[in-house]
Write an enzyme that holds these catalytic residues in place. Structure first.
Site, PDB file in Angstrom:
ATOM      1  N   ASN A   9       0.863  -1.185   0.000  1.00  0.00           N
ATOM      2  CA  ASN A   9       0.000   0.000   0.000  1.00  0.00           C
ATOM      3  C   ASN A   9       0.900   1.236   0.000  1.00  0.00           C
ATOM      4  OD1 ASN A   9      -1.817   2.026   0.502  1.00  0.00           O
ATOM      5  ND2 ASN A   9      -2.610   1.155   2.409  1.00  0.00           N
ATOM      6  N   LYS A  16       3.265   0.841   3.150  1.00  0.00           N
ATOM      7  CA  LYS A  16       2.825  -0.101   4.176  1.00  0.00           C
ATOM      8  C   LYS A  16       2.803  -1.477   3.511  1.00  0.00           C
ATOM      9  CE  LYS A  16      -0.980  -0.187   7.172  1.00  0.00           C
ATOM     10  NZ  LYS A  16      -2.355   0.131   7.431  1.00  0.00           N
ATOM     11  N   ARG A  89      -2.703  -2.167  -3.305  1.00  0.00           N
ATOM     12  CA  ARG A  89      -3.895  -1.366  -3.054  1.00  0.00           C
ATOM     13  C   ARG A  89      -3.835  -0.154  -3.989  1.00  0.00           C
ATOM     14  NH1 ARG A  89      -5.092   2.916   1.513  1.00  0.00           N
ATOM     15  NH2 ARG A  89      -7.262   3.264   1.001  1.00  0.00           N
ATOM     16  N   HIS A 178     -13.125   3.020   0.525  1.00  0.00           N
ATOM     17  CA  HIS A 178     -13.135   2.019   1.604  1.00  0.00           C
ATOM     18  C   HIS A 178     -13.831   0.730   1.162  1.00  0.00           C
ATOM     19  CE1 HIS A 178     -13.137   5.436   4.852  1.00  0.00           C
ATOM     20  NE2 HIS A 178     -11.892   5.073   4.577  1.00  0.00           N
ATOM     21  N   HIS A 206     -17.666   2.265   8.368  1.00  0.00           N
ATOM     22  CA  HIS A 206     -16.215   2.169   8.538  1.00  0.00           C
ATOM     23  C   HIS A 206     -15.744   3.482   9.167  1.00  0.00           C
ATOM     24  CE1 HIS A 206     -11.986   1.148   7.466  1.00  0.00           C
ATOM     25  NE2 HIS A 206     -11.901   2.464   7.553  1.00  0.00           N
ATOM     26  N   ARG A 239     -11.270  15.722   8.124  1.00  0.00           N
ATOM     27  CA  ARG A 239     -12.084  16.104   6.961  1.00  0.00           C
ATOM     28  C   ARG A 239     -13.482  16.519   7.398  1.00  0.00           C
ATOM     29  NH1 ARG A 239     -10.999  10.736   3.547  1.00  0.00           N
ATOM     30  NH2 ARG A 239      -9.207  10.360   4.874  1.00  0.00           N
ATOM     31  N   ASP A 282      -8.069  12.700  16.998  1.00  0.00           N
ATOM     32  CA  ASP A 282      -8.035  11.321  17.462  1.00  0.00           C
ATOM     33  C   ASP A 282      -9.180  11.075  18.449  1.00  0.00           C
ATOM     34  OD1 ASP A 282      -5.613   8.989  17.828  1.00  0.00           O
ATOM     35  OD2 ASP A 282      -7.175   9.100  19.366  1.00  0.00           O
ATOM     36  N   ARG A 284      -9.835   8.740  20.541  1.00  0.00           N
ATOM     37  CA  ARG A 284      -9.475   8.358  21.917  1.00  0.00           C
ATOM     38  C   ARG A 284      -9.260   9.602  22.791  1.00  0.00           C
ATOM     39  NH1 ARG A 284      -5.206   4.047  20.133  1.00  0.00           N
ATOM     40  NH2 ARG A 284      -5.209   5.686  18.594  1.00  0.00           N
ATOM     41  N   ILE A 331     -12.436   3.428  15.320  1.00  0.00           N
ATOM     42  CA  ILE A 331     -13.488   3.965  16.192  1.00  0.00           C
ATOM     43  C   ILE A 331     -14.628   2.950  16.334  1.00  0.00           C
ATOM     44  CG2 ILE A 331     -15.192   5.816  16.476  1.00  0.00           C
ATOM     45  CD1 ILE A 331     -13.266   7.636  14.828  1.00  0.00           C
ATOM     46  N   ASN A 334     -13.794  -0.018  18.566  1.00  0.00           N
ATOM     47  CA  ASN A 334     -13.353   0.216  19.949  1.00  0.00           C
ATOM     48  C   ASN A 334     -14.189   1.162  20.784  1.00  0.00           C
ATOM     49  OD1 ASN A 334     -10.728  -1.267  20.067  1.00  0.00           O
ATOM     50  ND2 ASN A 334     -10.337   0.014  18.284  1.00  0.00           N
ATOM     51  N   GLU A 384      -8.269  -5.084   5.939  1.00  0.00           N
ATOM     52  CA  GLU A 384      -8.176  -4.759   4.515  1.00  0.00           C
ATOM     53  C   GLU A 384      -7.066  -5.541   3.821  1.00  0.00           C
ATOM     54  OE1 GLU A 384      -9.330  -0.300   3.858  1.00  0.00           O
ATOM     55  OE2 GLU A 384      -8.640  -0.530   5.906  1.00  0.00           O
TER      56      GLU A 384
HETATM   57  P1  AMP Z   1      -8.013   3.621  12.023  1.00  0.00           P
HETATM   58  O1  AMP Z   1      -7.776   4.661  10.943  1.00  0.00           O
HETATM   59  O2  AMP Z   1      -8.977   2.554  11.595  1.00  0.00           O
HETATM   60  O3  AMP Z   1      -6.759   3.072  12.628  1.00  0.00           O
HETATM   61  O4  AMP Z   1      -8.769   4.389  13.219  1.00  0.00           O
HETATM   62  C1  AMP Z   1      -8.183   5.471  13.875  1.00  0.00           C
HETATM   63  C2  AMP Z   1      -9.205   6.073  14.827  1.00  0.00           C
HETATM   64  O5  AMP Z   1      -9.661   5.084  15.743  1.00  0.00           O
HETATM   65  C3  AMP Z   1      -8.619   7.197  15.673  1.00  0.00           C
HETATM   66  O6  AMP Z   1      -9.560   8.277  15.737  1.00  0.00           O
HETATM   67  C4  AMP Z   1      -8.496   6.556  17.031  1.00  0.00           C
HETATM   68  O7  AMP Z   1      -8.575   7.485  18.077  1.00  0.00           O
HETATM   69  C5  AMP Z   1      -9.707   5.650  17.026  1.00  0.00           C
HETATM   70  N1  AMP Z   1      -9.643   4.676  18.124  1.00  0.00           N
HETATM   71  C6  AMP Z   1      -8.781   3.660  18.304  1.00  0.00           C
HETATM   72  N2  AMP Z   1      -9.003   3.066  19.501  1.00  0.00           N
HETATM   73  C7  AMP Z   1     -10.027   3.735  20.103  1.00  0.00           C
HETATM   74  C8  AMP Z   1     -10.730   3.624  21.331  1.00  0.00           C
HETATM   75  N3  AMP Z   1     -10.411   2.685  22.226  1.00  0.00           N
HETATM   76  N4  AMP Z   1     -11.737   4.485  21.584  1.00  0.00           N
HETATM   77  C9  AMP Z   1     -12.058   5.446  20.707  1.00  0.00           C
HETATM   78  N5  AMP Z   1     -11.443   5.597  19.513  1.00  0.00           N
HETATM   79  C10 AMP Z   1     -10.439   4.761  19.216  1.00  0.00           C
END
Ligand code: AMP
Length: 400
Positions: A9, A16, A89, A178, A206, A239, A282, A284, A331, A334, A384
């Site tokens: 990718n 990656k 990809r 996606h 997603h 975005r 982010d 989290r 997101i 999790n 993916e």
């Molecule tokens: P990805 O691009 O699929 O790796 O997703 C990245 C997003 O997932 C970021 O906004 C992270 O903060 C979020 N994310 C990962 N773990 C958690 C979690 N435990 N709670 C909330 N968001 C999370």
């Protein structure tokens, strides 16, 4: 002997990669080359949890990075099975590609012709393809497109209400992205639910740094929230998702911003980052800040969830039946809070979340999180790379 696929990718300054046994969800090897073209280019990889890294020569490009990556991959592949093919990809396949394809001259030319639709991504993808083909000429190379899964959208879902020639001459339509992830999770959910994919209707969300929803009927995508570019639709990390199209002229008139500046703001400074007053893109960090009373984080999460629920409700128009709603991406896989808040907006659909099951489905655990009587709500971790490996192997075998 295990049939292995190397999945590549390429971004504009990164590669990656993963060595995948499509029979398993864990990768044999995975890694990342970063800061390509810069003085501090480096390469990190891990094999069975053991991490290693090297500094690449200054200004190493995609070819230089791949010439370091491929011998390492080959060595591992020989020990673990047999490397059968390389899957690349590719972000944009335009209308030329409805499925994965073997990379021969015609296909490469078609990807090059699509570069205007994805000027940041397709040229980078091509750099990787060309370098890998030179370094591994005897293996089949397969392109797997982010857009291909959505080529089944009906015209009333993919056309914009714009003059016809913008579509016929310039390809201005909704493509969706996606696709690899939406396809993977719907196939997994149907398998886990013991349902026939060919006779089912699903809504998928997603939710990673980029976010999109899709409606999938009998295994085919029938609508999706991203459009001509991956900017359309949901609120994402940086975005904006949907805004009034007249915003462009307003910002230009009022602030003197040119198109480049507006593009930058909508793609890199908006979304969760913009709504939270610049706090974070982010989720989290935002969930934590919201708990501590940060008003911007509260707002960013509320807008994110409301817009996501609205998109899922709109996607329901594309389905005559609903077998389940699927959450995936960092997101979706999790965040207990986001899933709960989205469901609250879908109460009219009868969606209701079971607190305990919602808490349990985190960190890569798949399962259902709805209460009895609610439409099914699934958490399904996406993969993916594995989907690209599966499609690569199938395509390579078909074209033997
Ligand atoms: P990805 O691009 O699929 O790796 O997703 C990245 C997003 O997932 C970021 O906004 C992270 O903060 C979020 N994310 C990962 N773990 C958690 C979690 N435990 N709670 C909330 N968001 C999370």
């Amino acid at each position: 002997m295990a049939a292995l696929v190397l999945v590549v990718n390429c971004g504009s300054s990164s590669i990656k990669f993963a060595l995948v046994n499509p029979e398993e969800s864990e990768f044999v090897m995975e890694g990342l080359a970063e800061r390509l073209g810069e003085t501090e280019a480096n390469l990190k990889w891990q094999i069975n949890g053991t991490k290693e890294s090297i500094t690449l020569p200054p200004k190493a490009d995609h070819k230089a990075a791949l010439s370091h990556i491929l011998p390492k991959v080959e060595k591992v592949a020989v020990a673990e099975g047999k490397l059968k093919a390389i899957g690349h990809r590719v972000v944009h396949g335009g209308e030329s590609f409805t499925q994965a394809c073997i990379l021969e001259e015609d296909a490469i030319a078609a990807i090059r012709n699509t570069a205007a639709l994805a000027p940041l991504h397709n040229p980078a993808n091509l750099l990787g393809i060309e370098a890998a083909m030179k370094l591994f000429p005897s293996l089949p190379h397969v392109a797997v497109f982010d857009t291909a899964f959505h080529q089944t959208l009906p015209d009333y879902a993919f056309r914009y209400a714009l003059p016809e020639n913008l579509y016929t001459e310039l390809g201005v339509r909704r493509y969706g992205f996606h696709g690899t992830s939406h396809r993977y999770v719907v196939e997994e959910a149907a398998r886990l639910a013991g349902k026939s994919l060919e006779n089912s209707g699903w809504l998928t969300a997603h939710l990673g740094n980029g976010c999109s929803t899709a409606a999938i009927l009998n295994g085919e995508s029938v609508d999706t929230s991203m459009g001509f570019t991956p900017l359309e639709g949901l609120v994402m990390g940086t975005r904006s998702g949907d805004v009034d199209p007249n915003l462009h002229s307003y910002l230009h008139r009022e602030l003197g911003w040119d198109l480049e500046k507006i593009d930058h703001v909508l793609n890199k400074e908006s979304g969760l980052l913009g709504l939270s007053g610049g706090l974070s893109n982010d989720m989290r960090s935002l969930v934590k800040a919201r708990e501590e009373g940060h008003e911007g984080a509260r707002l960013a999460i509320d807008v994110f969830c409301y817009r996501l629920a609205k998109s899922l409700a709109a996607m329901a128009c594309a389905l005559p039946r609903l077998d389940g709603i699927i959450f995936t991406g960092g997101i979706g896989e999790n965040s207990v809070l986001i899933r709960e808040k989205v469901a609250e907006h879908l109460v009219l659909f009868g969606v209701s979340i079971d607190e305990k099951h919602n808490q349990e489905c985190v960190g890569g655990k798949a399962g259902t999180i709805h209460r009895l009587g609610s439409p099914e709500v699934w958490v399904v971790p996406t993969n993916e790379e594995r989907q690209i490996a599966l499609e690569t192997l199938a395509c390579a075998q078909k074209n033997k």
